[in-house]
Design a protein around this motif. Sequence first.
Motif, PDB file in Angstrom:
ATOM      1  N   GLY A 162       0.818  -1.211   0.000  1.00 21.68           N
ATOM      2  CA  GLY A 162       0.000   0.000   0.000  1.00 21.68           C
ATOM      3  C   GLY A 162       0.846   1.254   0.000  1.00 21.68           C
ATOM      4  N   LEU A 193       1.168   4.100  -3.054  1.00 18.23           N
ATOM      5  CA  LEU A 193       0.878   5.507  -2.795  1.00 18.23           C
ATOM      6  C   LEU A 193       2.069   6.418  -3.070  1.00 18.23           C
ATOM      7  CD1 LEU A 193      -1.046   7.688  -1.565  1.00 18.23           C
ATOM      8  CD2 LEU A 193       0.016   7.171   0.651  1.00 18.23           C
ATOM      9  N   SER A 226      -1.622   2.510   2.740  1.00 19.01           N
ATOM     10  CA  SER A 226      -1.854   3.781   2.046  1.00 19.01           C
ATOM     11  C   SER A 226      -2.567   4.785   2.939  1.00 19.01           C
ATOM     12  CB  SER A 226      -2.661   3.532   0.766  1.00 19.01           C
ATOM     13  OG  SER A 226      -3.891   2.890   1.060  1.00 19.01           O
TER      14      SER A 226
END
Length: 383
Positions: A218, A222, A343
């Motif tokens: 994640g 990002l 994220s």
Amino acid sequence: MRIFVYFIVFFSFFDLFSQLPIMSPFALSLGASSFLTGLAVGMYSFSNTIGNVISGFMTDRRGPFLILLIGLLASGLSLFLYSFVYDPTSLLGIRFVHGFMEGLIVPAAFTFLANRAEESKRGRSVAISGAFVGMAAIVGPAYGGIVGAKMGTPFIMAINGGIMLVLAILAFFTLRSFSHVRKQPTGKGKHFRVRQLFMHRGMIRAFAGAFFLMFSQGVLALILPLKVEFLGFDSKMSGMLLSTFGVVAILIFLLPINRIFDKVRPMVTLAFGISLMGISMILLSLVEDMALLFIAMSCYGVGFAFLFPSINSLLIDSSSAEFRGKAYGYFYAFFSIGVVAGSSVIGYLDLSFKGGFMLTGIILLAVALYTIFGMKGKLSTVQ
């Protein structure tokens, strides 16, 4: 039989990864706000987590074959519903149904594989399954981005749905002869409590490894594209960097080195793998030269390749067949939660590229230390 289940694993993850480049633009094209767009993307992971857990309980009760078949059929049908989306609200509902139904597949598939793996070869078996996941991670986004740009999101989903339905039909004829589950020799299944999974040191480390593996994914999804853009490169370079780690991981999964997962304790390879991933994150925070970024992502790929089979082997070693479905259900629930947490947490903290990668690297190294402290003694299975 095993190779067919590997293909089911591949297409299940292929469906997931093919959505990544197209779902946000599709939501925006329906007039969704930034909040609803994020909710539409995250809704799949949310309902997928619920599906994973329920799949685990149903797999232990009914056997992996039936749940696998139901998951493939239901997931295939739900993918055709995207053709009827007309506004953001209807998209949210279909995303929930799709994520839930697809959540039934993976725990059942891995339980099917684990219950039929020879104990001496269980590490190599999960390494091969990891290679299929890695291939899906490489091919899926490219397929979704290229075909979606020309044909639209509903077309992509309909194709994926057709594949799932074909797999369901083939599974009925191919796996039916293997559908007989071993009956529980004792009454342990009736008295089993989920909290027992979370009181076992091997199982806890398997769950932690799954969570932080996807947490790091994640963070990469990002921050890495933003850093690459900041350095003056386009999105193609981000794709090449992400593909680099996938290719390196697949090579380790498939080459003879994969025998190491049968010869070395999974606690050791887990600690080694997550340490390498942590070091690569710290390198990503420090370097700006593109060649060094590729080296860092190669290091991450090696770590990923050691971590994925290790946590699967640890789960198999820590569970008995009576409870393995539940174990895999929670295991893949932690997968789904991890990518959202990675994220979300880094985004919420509003850290710089350097700070985000550095914090993630430190967290991964801390998990490696936690794993090392659990190496003493022989692991028992959950009773």
